[in-house]
Scaffold this motif. Structure first.
Motif, PDB file in Angstrom:
ATOM      1  N   ALA A  82     -35.574 -60.613  37.445  1.00  0.00           N
ATOM      2  CA  ALA A  82     -36.534 -61.023  36.410  1.00  0.00           C
ATOM      3  C   ALA A  82     -36.560 -60.027  35.252  1.00  0.00           C
ATOM      4  O   ALA A  82     -36.720 -60.407  34.097  1.00  0.00           O
ATOM      5  N   ASP A  83     -36.414 -58.740  35.572  1.00  0.00           N
ATOM      6  CA  ASP A  83     -36.439 -57.705  34.546  1.00  0.00           C
ATOM      7  C   ASP A  83     -35.023 -57.421  34.055  1.00  0.00           C
ATOM      8  O   ASP A  83     -34.049 -57.587  34.785  1.00  0.00           O
ATOM      9  N   PHE A  84     -34.942 -56.945  32.837  1.00  0.00           N
ATOM     10  CA  PHE A  84     -33.651 -56.610  32.241  1.00  0.00           C
ATOM     11  C   PHE A  84     -33.200 -55.250  32.747  1.00  0.00           C
ATOM     12  O   PHE A  84     -33.949 -54.278  32.704  1.00  0.00           O
ATOM     13  N   ALA A  85     -31.987 -55.181  33.228  1.00  0.00           N
ATOM     14  CA  ALA A  85     -31.393 -53.915  33.657  1.00  0.00           C
ATOM     15  C   ALA A  85     -29.887 -54.060  33.645  1.00  0.00           C
ATOM     16  O   ALA A  85     -29.356 -55.142  33.915  1.00  0.00           O
ATOM     17  N   LEU A  86     -29.221 -52.982  33.346  1.00  0.00           N
ATOM     18  CA  LEU A  86     -27.762 -52.975  33.400  1.00  0.00           C
ATOM     19  C   LEU A  86     -27.297 -52.763  34.832  1.00  0.00           C
ATOM     20  O   LEU A  86     -27.889 -51.991  35.585  1.00  0.00           O
ATOM     21  N   GLU A  87     -26.237 -53.446  35.195  1.00  0.00           N
ATOM     22  CA  GLU A  87     -25.612 -53.289  36.506  1.00  0.00           C
ATOM     23  C   GLU A  87     -24.871 -51.951  36.562  1.00  0.00           C
ATOM     24  O   GLU A  87     -24.570 -51.346  35.529  1.00  0.00           O
ATOM     25  N   ASN A  88     -24.524 -51.536  37.759  1.00  0.00           N
ATOM     26  CA  ASN A  88     -23.724 -50.319  37.930  1.00  0.00           C
ATOM     27  C   ASN A  88     -22.374 -50.426  37.246  1.00  0.00           C
ATOM     28  O   ASN A  88     -21.775 -49.414  36.900  1.00  0.00           O
ATOM     29  N   SER A  89     -21.898 -51.645  37.041  1.00  0.00           N
ATOM     30  CA  SER A  89     -20.596 -51.828  36.389  1.00  0.00           C
ATOM     31  C   SER A  89     -20.566 -51.215  34.991  1.00  0.00           C
ATOM     32  O   SER A  89     -19.516 -50.793  34.521  1.00  0.00           O
ATOM     33  N   ALA A  90     -21.727 -51.131  34.334  1.00  0.00           N
ATOM     34  CA  ALA A  90     -21.774 -50.527  32.997  1.00  0.00           C
ATOM     35  C   ALA A  90     -21.394 -49.049  33.050  1.00  0.00           C
ATOM     36  O   ALA A  90     -20.858 -48.511  32.084  1.00  0.00           O
ATOM     37  N   GLY A  91     -21.643 -48.406  34.174  1.00  0.00           N
ATOM     38  CA  GLY A  91     -21.289 -47.001  34.332  1.00  0.00           C
ATOM     39  C   GLY A  91     -19.794 -46.781  34.509  1.00  0.00           C
ATOM     40  O   GLY A  91     -19.318 -45.656  34.450  1.00  0.00           O
ATOM     41  N   GLN A  92     -19.054 -47.851  34.731  1.00  0.00           N
ATOM     42  CA  GLN A  92     -17.609 -47.753  34.913  1.00  0.00           C
ATOM     43  C   GLN A  92     -16.835 -47.958  33.615  1.00  0.00           C
ATOM     44  O   GLN A  92     -15.611 -47.930  33.609  1.00  0.00           O
ATOM     45  N   LEU A  93     -17.541 -48.203  32.523  1.00  0.00           N
ATOM     46  CA  LEU A  93     -16.865 -48.406  31.238  1.00  0.00           C
ATOM     47  C   LEU A  93     -16.231 -47.108  30.768  1.00  0.00           C
ATOM     48  O   LEU A  93     -16.793 -46.025  30.947  1.00  0.00           O
ATOM     49  N   LYS A  94     -15.118 -47.194  30.144  1.00  0.00           N
ATOM     50  CA  LYS A  94     -14.320 -46.036  29.750  1.00  0.00           C
ATOM     51  C   LYS A  94     -14.810 -45.419  28.438  1.00  0.00           C
ATOM     52  O   LYS A  94     -15.121 -46.127  27.486  1.00  0.00           O
ATOM     53  N   ASP A  95     -14.886 -44.110  28.412  1.00  0.00           N
ATOM     54  CA  ASP A  95     -15.148 -43.309  27.215  1.00  0.00           C
ATOM     55  C   ASP A  95     -16.268 -43.870  26.339  1.00  0.00           C
ATOM     56  O   ASP A  95     -17.378 -44.053  26.795  1.00  0.00           O
ATOM     57  N   PHE A  96     -15.938 -44.159  25.089  1.00  0.00           N
ATOM     58  CA  PHE A  96     -16.940 -44.571  24.109  1.00  0.00           C
ATOM     59  C   PHE A  96     -17.477 -45.975  24.349  1.00  0.00           C
ATOM     60  O   PHE A  96     -18.507 -46.350  23.789  1.00  0.00           O
ATOM     61  N   VAL A  97     -16.841 -46.775  25.179  1.00  0.00           N
ATOM     62  CA  VAL A  97     -17.262 -48.159  25.379  1.00  0.00           C
ATOM     63  C   VAL A  97     -18.651 -48.211  26.020  1.00  0.00           C
ATOM     64  O   VAL A  97     -19.492 -49.015  25.641  1.00  0.00           O
ATOM     65  N   GLY A  98     -18.919 -47.334  26.973  1.00  0.00           N
ATOM     66  CA  GLY A  98     -20.232 -47.290  27.614  1.00  0.00           C
ATOM     67  C   GLY A  98     -21.331 -46.916  26.642  1.00  0.00           C
ATOM     68  O   GLY A  98     -22.398 -47.541  26.619  1.00  0.00           O
ATOM     69  N   SER A  99     -21.084 -45.892  25.824  1.00  0.00           N
ATOM     70  CA  SER A  99     -22.114 -45.495  24.851  1.00  0.00           C
ATOM     71  C   SER A  99     -22.268 -46.561  23.773  1.00  0.00           C
ATOM     72  O   SER A  99     -23.373 -46.791  23.271  1.00  0.00           O
ATOM     73  N   TYR A 100     -21.184 -47.250  23.426  1.00  0.00           N
ATOM     74  CA  TYR A 100     -21.269 -48.358  22.473  1.00  0.00           C
ATOM     75  C   TYR A 100     -22.150 -49.470  23.038  1.00  0.00           C
ATOM     76  O   TYR A 100     -23.042 -49.970  22.359  1.00  0.00           O
ATOM     77  N   LEU A 101     -21.922 -49.835  24.307  1.00  0.00           N
ATOM     78  CA  LEU A 101     -22.707 -50.897  24.934  1.00  0.00           C
ATOM     79  C   LEU A 101     -24.192 -50.535  24.973  1.00  0.00           C
ATOM     80  O   LEU A 101     -25.039 -51.337  24.574  1.00  0.00           O
ATOM     81  N   THR A 102     -24.516 -49.335  25.423  1.00  0.00           N
ATOM     82  CA  THR A 102     -25.934 -48.964  25.504  1.00  0.00           C
ATOM     83  C   THR A 102     -26.548 -48.857  24.117  1.00  0.00           C
ATOM     84  O   THR A 102     -27.704 -49.207  23.917  1.00  0.00           O
ATOM     85  N   GLY A 103     -25.783 -48.409  23.134  1.00  0.00           N
ATOM     86  CA  GLY A 103     -26.292 -48.349  21.761  1.00  0.00           C
ATOM     87  C   GLY A 103     -26.565 -49.723  21.177  1.00  0.00           C
ATOM     88  O   GLY A 103     -27.584 -49.953  20.533  1.00  0.00           O
ATOM     89  N   VAL A 104     -25.649 -50.656  21.419  1.00  0.00           N
ATOM     90  CA  VAL A 104     -25.812 -52.031  20.933  1.00  0.00           C
ATOM     91  C   VAL A 104     -27.046 -52.668  21.572  1.00  0.00           C
ATOM     92  O   VAL A 104     -27.851 -53.318  20.905  1.00  0.00           O
ATOM     93  N   ILE A 105     -27.200 -52.470  22.876  1.00  0.00           N
ATOM     94  CA  ILE A 105     -28.367 -53.023  23.570  1.00  0.00           C
ATOM     95  C   ILE A 105     -29.645 -52.371  23.054  1.00  0.00           C
ATOM     96  O   ILE A 105     -30.647 -53.059  22.813  1.00  0.00           O
ATOM     97  N   ALA A 106     -29.627 -51.050  22.859  1.00  0.00           N
ATOM     98  CA  ALA A 106     -30.824 -50.353  22.372  1.00  0.00           C
ATOM     99  C   ALA A 106     -31.249 -50.854  20.999  1.00  0.00           C
ATOM    100  O   ALA A 106     -32.444 -51.061  20.756  1.00  0.00           O
ATOM    101  N   THR A 107     -30.301 -51.062  20.100  1.00  0.00           N
ATOM    102  CA  THR A 107     -30.684 -51.556  18.777  1.00  0.00           C
ATOM    103  C   THR A 107     -31.226 -52.972  18.866  1.00  0.00           C
ATOM    104  O   THR A 107     -32.203 -53.314  18.205  1.00  0.00           O
ATOM    105  N   GLY A 108     -30.614 -53.809  19.700  1.00  0.00           N
ATOM    106  CA  GLY A 108     -31.109 -55.176  19.874  1.00  0.00           C
ATOM    107  C   GLY A 108     -32.505 -55.205  20.456  1.00  0.00           C
ATOM    108  O   GLY A 108     -33.388 -55.936  19.987  1.00  0.00           O
ATOM    109  N   LEU A 109     -32.745 -54.391  21.482  1.00  0.00           N
ATOM    110  CA  LEU A 109     -34.085 -54.324  22.080  1.00  0.00           C
ATOM    111  C   LEU A 109     -35.098 -53.741  21.106  1.00  0.00           C
ATOM    112  O   LEU A 109     -36.249 -54.178  21.057  1.00  0.00           O
TER     113      LEU A 109
END
Length: 160
Positions: A82-109
């Protein structure tokens, strides 16, 4: 894995900290009142895409841009919770891709939070407010309250 974006189910997010920076003496400020808000996959994808670019995206490419943002987020969100949360798979993203994903989500939220507070988008700080071009730090976005016309400068940071 089930797709959150295909489900069109709203997710909820709780705001844990509403303490902003103290405004300078010459400015007034109000503490946010929103403690949680709901959003759909489409709303988050649109907000993330909207915040990600300072340049105009041609109309023929806008839908594809939103879909790409939504798809990237969708890969790492639990569709059944029911609540929004990233799966553990997000922690497996390579290099800048993980920080890009969390940054994109943070700006959207952040965008969706400001909407929940009654604010409307004015623009990217660099475009809407100008500021000192030599400054090394500046906020991300400018919003205006729909009723009071108060301005809010916002900064989004995302961590997992």
């Amino acid at each position: 894995m089930p797709s959150w974006s295909r489900s069109r189910v709203s997710k909820s997010i709780t705001v844990n900290d509403t303490e902003g920076h103290a405004p300078p003496a010459q400015c007034s400020g109000a503490k946010p009142v929103t403690t949680s808000f709901d959003f759909t996959p489409a709303e988050l994808g649109l907000a993330a895409a909207f915040c990600a670019n300072r340049y105009y995206i041609p109309k023929r490419l806008q839908a594809a841009h939103v879909r790409s943002m939504s798809a990237m987020i969708d890969l790492h969100v639990d569709a059944s919770a029911a609540d929004f949360a990233l799966e553990n798979s997000a922690g497996q993203l390579k290099d800048f891709v993980g920080s890009y994903l969390t940054g994109v989500i943070a700006t959207g939220l952040g965008y969706l939070f400001m909407e929940a507070e009654g604010y409307v988008w004015c623009g990217h700080f660099e475009d809407a407010a100008g500021g000192d071009p030599t400054a090394t730090r500046s906020p991300d976005f400018v919003f205006e309250h729909g009723l009071t016309h108060d301005l809010a400068l916002t900064e989004s940071k995302g961590t997992r």
